[in-house]
Scaffold this motif. Structure first.
Motif, PDB file in Angstrom:
ATOM      1  N   TRP A  62       0.686  -1.367  -0.004  1.00 36.55           N
ATOM      2  CA  TRP A  62       0.126  -0.034   0.126  1.00 36.55           C
ATOM      3  C   TRP A  62       1.030   1.120  -0.039  1.00 36.55           C
ATOM      4  N   MET A  63       0.525   2.192  -0.857  1.00 39.84           N
ATOM      5  CA  MET A  63       1.180   3.619  -0.664  1.00 39.84           C
ATOM      6  C   MET A  63       0.022   4.496  -0.981  1.00 39.84           C
ATOM      7  N   ALA A  64       0.632   5.660  -0.817  1.00 40.47           N
ATOM      8  CA  ALA A  64      -0.379   7.138  -1.022  1.00 40.47           C
ATOM      9  C   ALA A  64       0.359   7.977  -1.780  1.00 40.47           C
ATOM     10  N   TRP A  65      -0.415   8.908  -2.629  1.00 40.84           N
ATOM     11  CA  TRP A  65      -0.075   9.961  -3.649  1.00 40.84           C
ATOM     12  C   TRP A  65      -0.183  11.069  -2.735  1.00 40.84           C
ATOM     13  N   PRO A  66       1.148  11.900  -2.957  1.00 44.71           N
ATOM     14  CA  PRO A  66       1.327  13.164  -2.439  1.00 44.71           C
ATOM     15  C   PRO A  66       0.765  14.457  -3.446  1.00 44.71           C
ATOM     16  N   ASP A  67      -0.026  15.214  -3.014  1.00 46.64           N
ATOM     17  CA  ASP A  67      -0.502  16.378  -4.110  1.00 46.64           C
ATOM     18  C   ASP A  67      -0.993  17.343  -3.277  1.00 46.64           C
ATOM     19  N   ARG A  68      -0.519  17.721  -1.993  1.00 49.60           N
ATOM     20  CA  ARG A  68      -0.723  18.908  -1.183  1.00 49.60           C
ATOM     21  C   ARG A  68       0.188  20.139  -1.314  1.00 49.60           C
ATOM     22  N   THR A  69       0.156  21.030  -1.978  1.00 45.80           N
ATOM     23  CA  THR A  69       1.015  22.109  -2.009  1.00 45.80           C
ATOM     24  C   THR A  69       1.268  22.671  -0.680  1.00 45.80           C
ATOM     25  N   ALA A  70       0.366  22.652   0.019  1.00 53.60           N
ATOM     26  CA  ALA A  70       0.399  23.170   1.664  1.00 53.60           C
ATOM     27  C   ALA A  70       1.284  22.352   2.213  1.00 53.60           C
ATOM     28  N   ILE A  71       1.796  21.385   1.972  1.00 54.88           N
ATOM     29  CA  ILE A  71       2.667  20.603   2.557  1.00 54.88           C
ATOM     30  C   ILE A  71       4.056  20.515   1.967  1.00 54.88           C
ATOM     31  N   TRP A  72       3.798  20.279   0.680  1.00 59.05           N
ATOM     32  CA  TRP A  72       5.154  20.182  -0.124  1.00 59.05           C
ATOM     33  C   TRP A  72       5.704  21.401  -0.883  1.00 59.05           C
ATOM     34  N   ASP A  82       9.505  10.499  -7.356  1.00 55.56           N
ATOM     35  CA  ASP A  82       9.912   9.450  -6.543  1.00 55.56           C
ATOM     36  C   ASP A  82       8.933   8.509  -6.068  1.00 55.56           C
ATOM     37  N   ILE A  83       7.704   8.900  -5.654  1.00 55.90           N
ATOM     38  CA  ILE A  83       6.628   7.970  -5.347  1.00 55.90           C
ATOM     39  C   ILE A  83       6.323   7.148  -6.346  1.00 55.90           C
ATOM     40  N   ALA A  84       6.233   7.651  -7.459  1.00 59.24           N
ATOM     41  CA  ALA A  84       5.883   6.802  -8.779  1.00 59.24           C
ATOM     42  C   ALA A  84       7.066   5.712  -9.073  1.00 59.24           C
ATOM     43  N   LEU A  85       8.159   6.251  -9.001  1.00 64.12           N
ATOM     44  CA  LEU A  85       9.636   5.474  -9.233  1.00 64.12           C
ATOM     45  C   LEU A  85       9.612   4.359  -8.342  1.00 64.12           C
ATOM     46  N   ILE A  86       9.126   4.541  -6.870  1.00 64.63           N
ATOM     47  CA  ILE A  86       9.195   3.354  -5.945  1.00 64.63           C
ATOM     48  C   ILE A  86       8.063   2.571  -6.293  1.00 64.63           C
ATOM     49  N   ALA A  87       6.805   3.002  -6.547  1.00 64.53           N
ATOM     50  CA  ALA A  87       5.716   2.245  -6.908  1.00 64.53           C
ATOM     51  C   ALA A  87       5.840   1.160  -8.197  1.00 64.53           C
ATOM     52  N   ARG A  88       6.612   1.879  -9.198  1.00 67.18           N
ATOM     53  CA  ARG A  88       6.701   1.137 -10.279  1.00 67.18           C
ATOM     54  C   ARG A  88       7.814  -0.134 -10.075  1.00 67.18           C
ATOM     55  N   GLU A  94       5.475  -7.288  -6.614  1.00 63.55           N
ATOM     56  CA  GLU A  94       3.877  -7.576  -6.252  1.00 63.55           C
ATOM     57  C   GLU A  94       3.401  -6.579  -6.305  1.00 63.55           C
ATOM     58  N   PRO A  95       1.995  -6.746  -6.119  1.00 63.80           N
ATOM     59  CA  PRO A  95       0.940  -5.875  -6.528  1.00 63.80           C
ATOM     60  C   PRO A  95       1.197  -4.576  -5.604  1.00 63.80           C
ATOM     61  N   VAL A  96       0.848  -3.384  -6.096  1.00 65.10           N
ATOM     62  CA  VAL A  96       0.771  -2.191  -5.507  1.00 65.10           C
ATOM     63  C   VAL A  96      -0.380  -1.546  -5.559  1.00 65.10           C
ATOM     64  N   VAL A  97      -0.938  -0.930  -4.339  1.00 65.29           N
ATOM     65  CA  VAL A  97      -2.162  -0.105  -4.503  1.00 65.29           C
ATOM     66  C   VAL A  97      -1.813   1.271  -3.994  1.00 65.29           C
ATOM     67  N   MET A  98      -2.054   2.166  -4.893  1.00 58.25           N
ATOM     68  CA  MET A  98      -1.753   3.684  -4.408  1.00 58.25           C
ATOM     69  C   MET A  98      -3.056   4.320  -4.238  1.00 58.25           C
ATOM     70  N   CYS A  99      -3.293   4.857  -2.877  1.00 65.93           N
ATOM     71  CA  CYS A  99      -4.506   5.873  -2.368  1.00 65.93           C
ATOM     72  C   CYS A  99      -4.251   7.158  -2.971  1.00 65.93           C
ATOM     73  N   ALA A 100      -4.887   7.649  -3.482  1.00 64.63           N
ATOM     74  CA  ALA A 100      -4.961   9.260  -4.050  1.00 64.63           C
ATOM     75  C   ALA A 100      -6.347   9.853  -3.714  1.00 64.63           C
ATOM     76  N   CYS A 373       9.100   4.560   4.516  1.00 63.06           N
ATOM     77  CA  CYS A 373       8.419   5.595   4.858  1.00 63.06           C
ATOM     78  C   CYS A 373       7.093   5.615   4.207  1.00 63.06           C
ATOM     79  N   VAL A 374       7.146   5.206   3.044  1.00 59.13           N
ATOM     80  CA  VAL A 374       6.175   5.333   2.091  1.00 59.13           C
ATOM     81  C   VAL A 374       5.336   4.288   1.566  1.00 59.13           C
ATOM     82  N   THR A 375       5.522   3.163   2.466  1.00 58.13           N
ATOM     83  CA  THR A 375       5.239   1.640   1.998  1.00 58.13           C
ATOM     84  C   THR A 375       4.716   1.225   3.047  1.00 58.13           C
TER      85      THR A 375
END
Length: 381
Positions: A62-72, A82-88, A94-100, A373-375
């Protein structure tokens, strides 16, 4: 923004989310949450639920997709790449599910590719699934359930209304029973060997910003109940110098029951995190596992911060923050060529038969986190 601690360098006192907060990106979270209704689990023999070792077989990651400019900040391209590279990379094993969030689904699918399943039904605040996701447990008889650690934004340091619900929502999506632990914490704050032994830092958990008024002994009992364990190896840690208050999983990791590794600083490093890493090695070297066996401890040498690609004062270069998936170990490389090569060789020796993948994830490192941290693994049953 997740957790780390171990490989930090001496160039700055700010680390991890401390970096984002200092830069003005992190929104202050709600007040420290009270512990959700708990459950009365007991660690015991086969047939009871316990968190298995990470190197066991997984059903998915399981992973999560960052999209908040208030944080990043306004430029999300680096952390998303980076998140996409790790997921791919993990998806090759093994299967990966990305929550967005619904608005980020299309971007996540475009960057992650068809091998990664992206869902928009579990909204997120940030990408640190190790801390926000559920801790899955098995019972050795085909049963699977999940425990939530009552995530409160690392002690109220960041807005987390969505992330506080991620664990329960993933458990519902996976169709497994879910309960809340009798403590507040994060997955990156606890390491387990799958055979009754845990390790954690006092700075993260015996801390009023998570568990006000709770003694170490009470926390130990709650941790053992949640993880199905009987023994906790405690480190002092470093309080207040990064957003996680020094998560263990960037410094010390279990290799097997009775075996662990510690990422070691250079002999010339004298900052708080370097001193903490040396103390963790000393503690582990004199500890016993729940089985009664003396711990054997390997060293994983950290890089020279003067030789890595990033010149950011808050960069986290933690080889130890790797992720073990089916058939592979997904680790990082930082541009110190000799140290990167040596770390890969060490991991290959410690994880024979697995492919060692080394990824450049400098945006995550600048944010104070890494691949572990992201998995979050969902173990096979």
């Amino acid at each position: 923004m997740n957790d780390h601690t171990a490989g930090r360098h001496a160039r700055s006192g700010l680390n991890r989310r401390g970096f984002l907060a200092a830069a003005g990106f992190a929104a202050v979270g709600a007040a420290v949450a009270t512990t959700a209704p708990g459950w009365a689990g007991t660690a015991g023999p086969a047939g009871t639920f316990a968190v298995p070792a990470e190197d066991g077989r997984h059903t998915r990651t399981w992973m999560a997709w960052p999209d908040r400019t208030a944080i990043w900040g306004r430029d999300l391209s680096g952390v998303q790449a980076d998140i996409a590279l790790i997921a791919r990379t993990i998806a090759r094993y093994e299967p990966v599910v990305m929550c967005a969030n619904s608005a980020g689904v299309a971007k996540a699918r475009s960057m992650c590719g068809s091998a990664v399943t992206v869902i928009g039904s579990i909204p997120v605040d940030d990408c640190w699934m190790r801390d926000t996701g559920p801790v899955f447990r098995t019972d050795g008889s085909g049963g699977l359930d999940a425990v939530g650690l009552n995530f409160n934004g690392w002690g109220g340091k960041q807005a987390h209304a969505k992330d506080a619900l991620v664990a329960e929502r993933i458990a519902a999506y996976a169709g497994v029973p879910f309960t809340y632990a009798d403590l507040v914490g994060e997955g990156g704050a606890v390491e387990q060997d799958g055979a009754g032994t845990l390790m954690a830092t006092r700075s993260s958990l015996v801390n009023g910003n998570r568990n006000p008024g709770m003694s170490q002994s009470a926390l130990e009992a709650a941790l053992c109940d949640a993880y199905g364990a009987t023994e906790v190896i405690w480190f002092d840690g470093v309080k207040g110098q990064d957003i996680t208050d020094d998560h263990v999983d960037a410094t010390s990791r279990f290799l097997a029951p009775g075996g662990a590794l510690v990422q070691m600083p250079l002999a010339s490093d004298t900052d708080a995190f370097a001193k903490d890493a040396r103390r963790q090695y000393q503690v582990l070297s004199t500890s016993k596992a729940a089985t009664g066996a003396a711990m054997t401890v390997a060293k994983l040498q950290g890089p020279d911060y003067d030789r890595i690609r990033s010149a950011n004062q808050n960069f986290l270069a933690a080889y130890a923050n790797y992720y073990v998936c089916n058939g592979a170990v997904i680790s990082a490389q930082f541009g110190d060529t000799s140290a990167d090569r040596a770390a890969k060789a060490t991991l290959a020796r410690l994880y024979p038969g697995r492919v060692i993948e080394q990824l450049a994830i400098d945006s995550l490192g600048t944010g104070g986190g890494g691949i572990h941290c992201v998995t979050q693994q969902q173990p096979a049953v």
